[in-house]
Design an enzyme around this catalytic site. Structure first.
Site, PDB file in Angstrom:
ATOM      1  N   GLU A   1       7.920   1.043   7.045  1.00 16.67           N
ATOM      2  CA  GLU A   1       9.256   1.574   7.284  1.00 16.67           C
ATOM      3  C   GLU A   1      10.286   0.957   6.335  1.00 16.67           C
ATOM      4  OE1 GLU A   1      11.722   2.492  11.281  1.00 16.67           O
ATOM      5  OE2 GLU A   1      11.201   0.375  10.979  1.00 16.67           O
TER       6      GLU A   1
ATOM      7  N   SER B   1       3.368  -4.786 -10.658  1.00 21.17           N
ATOM      8  CA  SER B   1       1.925  -4.794 -10.457  1.00 21.17           C
ATOM      9  C   SER B   1       1.548  -5.266  -9.059  1.00 21.17           C
ATOM     10  CB  SER B   1       1.268  -5.718 -11.494  1.00 21.17           C
ATOM     11  OG  SER B   1      -0.123  -5.807 -11.256  1.00 21.17           O
TER      12      SER B   1
ATOM     13  N   ARG C   1       6.288  -1.283  10.548  1.00 19.41           N
ATOM     14  CA  ARG C   1       7.617  -1.786  10.182  1.00 19.41           C
ATOM     15  C   ARG C   1       7.671  -2.157   8.705  1.00 19.41           C
ATOM     16  NH1 ARG C   1      10.018   0.894  13.634  1.00 19.41           N
ATOM     17  NH2 ARG C   1      10.114   0.100  15.720  1.00 19.41           N
TER      18      ARG C   1
END
Length: 163
Positions: free
Chosen positions: A107, A130, A104
Site C-alpha cells: 500500500e 536495483s 501495508r
C-alpha cells in the site's frame, strides 16, 4: 511484554509455495528458539537476508549451508542440494498481497510510488533502483510518540541507456 522474546513462524497458508527446506529450517529455528537476528549473527548475514534464505528468496552459499546446518542441527546434505540452487523469487504470496503487514508495505508503494519515482528521478535522473545490487535493514525506533518501524532500502542506481 516488551522484553518478551518473539519468534517468527512459518505461515501454514504459504507452505505449498515455498521450497521443501523452508519447513525444515523453520521447525529447527522454532525448536532452538532462535530469532532471525540470532541466526544472522551466526552466519554473518543481515537479518532480512537470513530470512530470505528461509523463504527461498535468496541463494545460499556453501558457507551459509554449513553454518545453518551446524547451528540448527540439520544435516548439511538435506540443505545444500536445495538451498544452493537458483531461488524462485516472488511466488510466496498473491498479488495484491492479503497478509496485512505485507499489504501495508504494498500500500505504501501503491499510494506513494509515483512520489518516490519523481523524487528519485529529480535526484538521480532517468533510471531505476536495483533490487539486485541491494541491501536493506529493519530497525526499531521508540520515542514519545510511540514505536516505529524504520526500513532502509539501499539499491544501486541504474540509469537507462540512450539508444
Amino acid at each position: 511484554m516488551s522484553g518478551e522474546r518473539r519468534l517468527a513462524a512459518l505461515d501454514a497458508s504459504i507452505v505449498d509455495r515455498l521450497p521443501a527446506y523452508s519447513q525444515v529450517l523453520f521447525d529447527a529455528k522454532t525448536a532452538k528458539k532462535l530469532t532471525f537476528t540470532d541466526i544472522a549473527v551466526h552466519i554473518g548475514r543481515n537479518e532480512v537476508a537470513c530470512a530470505a534464505l528461509f523463504y527461498g528468496q535468496a541463494q545460499a552459499t556453501a558457507e551459509d549451508v554449513s553454518k545453518l546446518s551446524a547451528l540448527l542441527d540439520v544435516p548439511c546434505d538435506v540443505l545444500s542440494a536445495q538451498m544452493m540452487g537458483f531461488p524462485d523469487r516472488g511466488r510466496s504470496g498473491p498479488m495484491p498481497p492479503v497478509e496485512p503487514l505485507i499489504y501495508r508495505l504494498y500500500e505504501i508503494i501503491q499510494n506513494y510510488g509515483y512520489s518516490f519515482k519523481a523524487v528519485l528521478n529529480e535526484k538521480f535522473g532517468d533510471g531505476i533502483m536495483s533490487g539486485i545490487n541491494f541491501t536493506t535493514k529493519v530497525e526499531k525506533e521508540v520515542d514519545e510518540n510511540g514505536t516505529f518501524a524504520v526500513i532502509t532500502l539501499r539499491g544501486r542506481w541504474l540509469p537507462y541507456s540512450r539508444f
